[in-house]
Write a protein that holds these residues in place. Sequence first.
Motif, PDB file in Angstrom:
ATOM      1  N   ASP A 107       0.900  -1.132  -0.092  1.00 24.61           N
ATOM      2  CA  ASP A 107      -0.029   0.059   0.067  1.00 24.61           C
ATOM      3  C   ASP A 107       0.930   1.168  -0.037  1.00 24.61           C
ATOM      4  O   ASP A 107       1.873   1.010  -0.404  1.00 24.61           O
ATOM      5  CB  ASP A 107      -0.926  -0.074   1.134  1.00 24.61           C
ATOM      6  CG  ASP A 107      -0.231  -0.218   2.427  1.00 24.61           C
ATOM      7  OD1 ASP A 107       0.866   0.274   2.523  1.00 24.61           O
ATOM      8  OD2 ASP A 107      -0.669  -0.910   3.467  1.00 24.61           O
ATOM      9  N   LYS A 108       0.311   2.434   0.496  1.00 24.85           N
ATOM     10  CA  LYS A 108       1.167   3.579   0.334  1.00 24.85           C
ATOM     11  C   LYS A 108       2.088   3.840   1.493  1.00 24.85           C
ATOM     12  O   LYS A 108       3.032   4.543   1.426  1.00 24.85           O
ATOM     13  CB  LYS A 108       0.178   4.620   0.481  1.00 24.85           C
ATOM     14  CG  LYS A 108      -0.701   4.962  -0.631  1.00 24.85           C
ATOM     15  CD  LYS A 108      -1.198   6.374  -0.643  1.00 24.85           C
ATOM     16  CE  LYS A 108      -2.236   6.600  -1.864  1.00 24.85           C
ATOM     17  NZ  LYS A 108      -2.748   7.980  -1.834  1.00 24.85           N
ATOM     18  N   ALA A 146       8.079   2.312  -6.073  1.00 26.50           N
ATOM     19  CA  ALA A 146       6.683   2.169  -6.014  1.00 26.50           C
ATOM     20  C   ALA A 146       6.481   0.825  -6.780  1.00 26.50           C
ATOM     21  O   ALA A 146       5.310   0.035  -6.210  1.00 26.50           O
ATOM     22  CB  ALA A 146       6.004   2.921  -7.037  1.00 26.50           C
TER      23      ALA A 146
ATOM     24  N   ASP B 202       1.418  13.362  -8.063  1.00 21.85           N
ATOM     25  CA  ASP B 202       1.294  11.804  -7.570  1.00 21.85           C
ATOM     26  C   ASP B 202       2.234  10.994  -8.579  1.00 21.85           C
ATOM     27  O   ASP B 202       2.563  11.311  -9.554  1.00 21.85           O
ATOM     28  CB  ASP B 202       0.080  11.245  -7.505  1.00 21.85           C
ATOM     29  CG  ASP B 202      -0.039  10.479  -6.234  1.00 21.85           C
ATOM     30  OD1 ASP B 202       0.776   9.906  -5.858  1.00 21.85           O
ATOM     31  OD2 ASP B 202      -1.368  10.363  -5.584  1.00 21.85           O
ATOM     32  N   TRP B 203       2.438   9.733  -7.956  1.00 19.38           N
ATOM     33  CA  TRP B 203       3.376   8.771  -8.910  1.00 19.38           C
ATOM     34  C   TRP B 203       2.398   7.651  -8.959  1.00 19.38           C
ATOM     35  O   TRP B 203       2.150   6.815  -8.053  1.00 19.38           O
ATOM     36  CB  TRP B 203       4.614   8.339  -7.802  1.00 19.38           C
ATOM     37  CG  TRP B 203       5.431   7.565  -8.371  1.00 19.38           C
ATOM     38  CD1 TRP B 203       5.418   6.022  -8.581  1.00 19.38           C
ATOM     39  CD2 TRP B 203       6.755   7.819  -9.064  1.00 19.38           C
ATOM     40  NE1 TRP B 203       6.285   5.627  -9.337  1.00 19.38           N
ATOM     41  CE2 TRP B 203       7.300   6.510  -9.313  1.00 19.38           C
ATOM     42  CE3 TRP B 203       7.561   8.786  -8.914  1.00 19.38           C
ATOM     43  CZ2 TRP B 203       8.543   6.520 -10.310  1.00 19.38           C
ATOM     44  CZ3 TRP B 203       8.806   8.741  -9.573  1.00 19.38           C
ATOM     45  CH2 TRP B 203       9.337   7.619 -10.169  1.00 19.38           C
ATOM     46  N   GLY B 218      -3.775  11.541  -5.658  1.00 16.71           N
ATOM     47  CA  GLY B 218      -4.830  10.478  -5.332  1.00 16.71           C
ATOM     48  C   GLY B 218      -4.628   9.434  -6.449  1.00 16.71           C
ATOM     49  O   GLY B 218      -5.237   8.347  -6.055  1.00 16.71           O
ATOM     50  N   GLY B 220      -2.010   8.067  -7.438  1.00 19.18           N
ATOM     51  CA  GLY B 220      -0.889   7.263  -7.252  1.00 19.18           C
ATOM     52  C   GLY B 220      -0.513   6.744  -5.649  1.00 19.18           C
ATOM     53  O   GLY B 220      -1.594   6.731  -4.693  1.00 19.18           O
ATOM     54  N   VAL B 221       0.977   6.711  -5.280  1.00 15.06           N
ATOM     55  CA  VAL B 221       1.053   6.018  -4.159  1.00 15.06           C
ATOM     56  C   VAL B 221       1.580   7.094  -3.062  1.00 15.06           C
ATOM     57  O   VAL B 221       2.164   6.715  -1.935  1.00 15.06           O
ATOM     58  CB  VAL B 221       2.294   4.855  -4.320  1.00 15.06           C
ATOM     59  CG1 VAL B 221       1.620   3.647  -5.095  1.00 15.06           C
ATOM     60  CG2 VAL B 221       3.390   5.392  -4.817  1.00 15.06           C
ATOM     61  N   ILE B 222       1.970   8.128  -3.336  1.00 20.21           N
ATOM     62  CA  ILE B 222       2.683   9.205  -2.516  1.00 20.21           C
ATOM     63  C   ILE B 222       1.775   9.598  -1.380  1.00 20.21           C
ATOM     64  O   ILE B 222       0.761   9.910  -1.533  1.00 20.21           O
ATOM     65  CB  ILE B 222       3.125  10.328  -3.353  1.00 20.21           C
ATOM     66  CG1 ILE B 222       3.843   9.953  -4.621  1.00 20.21           C
ATOM     67  CG2 ILE B 222       3.953  11.254  -2.236  1.00 20.21           C
ATOM     68  CD1 ILE B 222       4.433  11.286  -5.365  1.00 20.21           C
ATOM     69  N   TRP B 268      -7.094  15.263  -1.105  1.00 23.99           N
ATOM     70  CA  TRP B 268      -5.800  14.625  -1.094  1.00 23.99           C
ATOM     71  C   TRP B 268      -4.510  15.125  -0.444  1.00 23.99           C
ATOM     72  O   TRP B 268      -3.649  14.527   0.079  1.00 23.99           O
ATOM     73  CB  TRP B 268      -5.194  13.846  -2.374  1.00 23.99           C
ATOM     74  CG  TRP B 268      -6.290  12.876  -2.765  1.00 23.99           C
ATOM     75  CD1 TRP B 268      -7.087  13.205  -3.939  1.00 23.99           C
ATOM     76  CD2 TRP B 268      -6.312  11.462  -2.628  1.00 23.99           C
ATOM     77  NE1 TRP B 268      -7.752  12.011  -4.187  1.00 23.99           N
ATOM     78  CE2 TRP B 268      -7.440  10.841  -3.292  1.00 23.99           C
ATOM     79  CE3 TRP B 268      -5.828  10.591  -1.540  1.00 23.99           C
ATOM     80  CZ2 TRP B 268      -7.955   9.629  -3.117  1.00 23.99           C
ATOM     81  CZ3 TRP B 268      -6.080   9.516  -1.365  1.00 23.99           C
ATOM     82  CH2 TRP B 268      -7.030   8.788  -2.018  1.00 23.99           C
TER      83      TRP B 268
END
Lengths: 269, 269
Positions: A107-108, A146, B202-203, B218, B220-222, B268
Amino acid sequence: MADLDRLSFNQMTAGKATLREVIDACRRSGIEWIGPWRHALGDDPAAVGRELRDAGLRVSSLCRGGMFPAATAADRRKRIDDNLRAIDEASAVGTDLLVLVNGPAPDKDIDAARCMVVDGIAAISDHAEKSGVRLGVEPLHPMFAADRSVIVTLGEANRIAEQFPSRQVGLVVDVYHVWWDPEVYREIARAGERIFAFHVSDWIVPLPDPLMGRGLMGEGVIEIRRLRQAVEAAGYRGPIEVEIFNEPLWARPADEIVGEVAKRFQEWV
Amino acid sequence: MADLDRLSFNQMTAGKATLREVIDACRRSGIEWIGPWRHALGDDPAAVGRELRDAGLRVSSLCRGGMFPAATAADRRKRIDDNLRAIDEASAVGTDLLVLVNGPAPDKDIDAARCMVVDGIAAISDHAEKSGVRLGVEPLHPMFAADRSVIVTLGEANRIAEQFPSRQVGLVVDVYHVWWDPEVYREIARAGERIFAFHVSDWIVPLPDPLMGRGLMGEGVIEIRRLRQAVEAAGYRGPIEVEIFNEPLWARPADEIVGEVAKRFQEWV
């Protein structure tokens, strides 16, 4: 210049060839070391090990274990079991080094995933030592943070390794993954005897592809010789593995790839 | 949740729109801040500045100066002259912050190029201070180390900034460039009052493209909110700039982009 007898040919540098073809090409070129991948070992790693020794090859490492982070305890247990099997395979094929690539986060929460890496290594380190297999933590380039590895710097790899005895856990230093780091020379010196492996390739500009666009030594911007001298100053004297994922290179015959790698190894490493 | 009145819309988030179109879209959406690029200022940055103020917009920063490393002393001098002009443009358009992106190395010697960055900043810092313009060193993601920026970590950016008074030189913290770093929270705390700007995006996994594949917040994973809270804990209270290079996003009308950005900012950031 690095001695050619230290060159280890990672199997995936000829990614389309069978292991048998790579073995034959290495033998014909007088290469002394090879780095196989688990998928090529089949059901009988010990038999593959005999085949490698019969061809006069030593095994520098087995790729790869790791991938410890997972969403549930049950899944993390499965990853640990897989790593215990990888240790057995490394031992059977005849190497004392298992390379660990340490997974994406489920997850994040990348910090939590980094903790899972430490927990995973702790769960396998005794079995590894009893099996005569050392564990090499390989930080990948941060562009893989990631999707492939939450460990992306030598500093973090050192911090993890230092939680274990230096005979058990160390580092795999791959120039492609670490060359950009302003701390790279300090962290190599810090690693010292924990440097278990040194991998070379190059970083082409512009980068053709993060995963499949690694260059042959001399094609890019990495100060390969300076980094090789740094790991040697830190005490590393083992094989130097060439690991290059590159589609156009893979399209060439295995003999040609091995020959080109050997030539560039002498010129640039 | 971050207050919408802190949102600054970086012009390149609507990369195909004219600055006039971006200004109108921001005005219609009640956005209070904007981040223009030099190429959009034309011959009369002061006139553009008046236009922005007339639209009720404040300028969070000007993108961008930097690019100091070059092969010859004459070329490095040209880069410095260009940065002196960039400072004048920043002052004329009405912002107190010039963002510095610190160039690729002219050859393989990345350490020497990093020294050229320090020398370059030293050569412009007095003029910047006299002009009421602060210099924000923006580390880019390490995947840009070979072709865009030799400064790739907050640690290195802090080391550079600390060679100058904190009223002159600080950092631009962009989550896309720094989220992967195991030192990111320590380095944000270390930067403290030197945090001159905070950028969000975001990534996306898998990454569509290093340069043109940034995600909306929102996507991606950041851990964007955690990072926003960290820069605030370090003392940052300024605008939060949204800077997203993304081809599919750019294909949409400017009003739609600004609306989507504002919505995701509240959700986000």
